[in-house]
Design an enzyme around this catalytic site. Structure first.
Site, PDB file in Angstrom:
ATOM      1  N   LYS A  83     -15.181 -13.466  16.801  1.00 50.44           N
ATOM      2  CA  LYS A  83     -16.213 -14.193  18.119  1.00 50.44           C
ATOM      3  C   LYS A  83     -16.244 -13.389  19.023  1.00 50.44           C
ATOM      4  O   LYS A  83     -15.358 -13.624  19.457  1.00 50.44           O
ATOM      5  CB  LYS A  83     -16.274 -15.450  17.829  1.00 50.44           C
TER       6      LYS A  83
HETATM    7  C1  E4P Z   1     -21.059 -22.162  17.303  1.00 46.36           C
HETATM    8  O1  E4P Z   1     -20.004 -21.251  16.774  1.00 46.36           O
HETATM    9  C2  E4P Z   1     -20.828 -23.228  19.117  1.00 46.36           C
HETATM   10  O2  E4P Z   1     -19.315 -23.263  18.756  1.00 46.36           O
HETATM   11  C3  E4P Z   1     -21.324 -24.403  18.938  1.00 46.36           C
HETATM   12  O3  E4P Z   1     -22.207 -24.782  17.684  1.00 46.36           O
HETATM   13  C4  E4P Z   1     -21.862 -24.888  20.174  1.00 46.36           C
HETATM   14  O4  E4P Z   1     -22.389 -25.700  20.385  1.00 46.36           O
HETATM   15  P1  E4P Z   1     -22.668 -26.395  21.072  1.00 46.36           P
HETATM   16  O5  E4P Z   1     -23.674 -26.191  21.820  1.00 46.36           O
HETATM   17  O6  E4P Z   1     -22.745 -28.384  21.380  1.00 46.36           O
HETATM   18  O7  E4P Z   1     -21.482 -26.729  22.356  1.00 46.36           O
END
Ligand code: E4P
Length: 217
Positions: A83
């Site tokens: 990522k």
């Molecule tokens: C995506 O890969 C992120 O880890 C996640 O969806 C972020 O979500 P949040 O805005 O609830 O922190």
């Protein structure tokens, strides 16, 4: 539509995996911090449990640092997806990693323009954050519709991974738009089971059954 679980909590992932609901997992530095686990150990444990892609996020902010971290993360298991953030350095790292055969998830996407860059760089997944857009008064799901339309126009192979999901409605809207994946927090996945008429209906069926005095076994 595939379901990824958005958590680094191994116990939660195991429970949902047993229900057959886990096609993959996404983590991020905040989720690793929340788990209190060593990142490499947690990612290894999740990868051993789940067959699908498991996103592990780099924390370097320059491309060469991201590539060095990615090499270490890729060595943990074959199903690790790297990522990277949607920055210039992240897109540069995405291109290099994708050319090298890695699966890359480009995260922190908040515009269709950014999503085009990730697809051009060969990302396996683009992660638009719908909940965080909703939080600032913008319509997160409109971004999903835009990206699905654009990717469809050019047959980009990048999968739309709806992230920052806050409710079952986000999941349903994403499915209606044809998004490939939603990464869903365990709490939202559990909410998806719930409907008051299901509870009410079951209670009535069981009460009527009790009156018959019968037993199936
Ligand atoms: C995506 O890969 C992120 O880890 C996640 O969806 C972020 O979500 P949040 O805005 O609830 O922190």
């Amino acid at each position: 539509m595939k379901f990824f679980v958005d958590t680094a909590d191994v116990a939660e992932i195991r429970a949902l995996n047993e229900l057959g609901l886990v096609d993959g997992v996404t983590t991020n530095p905040s989720l690793i911090a929340k788990s209190g686990r060593d990142m490499s150990e947690a990612i290894k444990e999740i990868c051993d449990m789940v067959e699908g892609p498991v996103s592990a996020e780099v924390t370097a902010t320059d491309a060469s640092g991201m590539l060095a971290e990615a090499a270490k993360l890729r060595a943990i298991a074959d199903n690790v997806t790297i990522k990277v953030p949607l920055t210039e350095a992240g897109i540069q790292a995405c291109k290099a990693l994708s050319d090298d055969g890695a699966s890359v998830n480009v995260t922190l996407c908040f515009s269709a323009a950014q999503a085009i860059l990730a697809a051009k760089a060969g990302a396996a997944f683009i992660s638009p954050f719908v909940g965080r857009l909703d939080d600032i008064g913008q319509d997160g799901m409109s971004l999903i519709a835009e990206i699905c339309e654009i990717y469809g126009n050019y047959e980009f192979r990048t999968e739309v991974l709806v992230a920052s999901v806050r409710s079952p409605l986000h999941v349903v809207d994403a499915a209606r738009m044809g998004a490939h994946v939603a990464t869903v927090p365990p709490g939202v996945l559990k909410q998806m089971f719930k409907h008051p008429l299901t509870d009410k209906g079951l209670a009535a069926f069981l009460a009527d059954w009790e009156k018959t005095g019968q037993s199936i076994l």
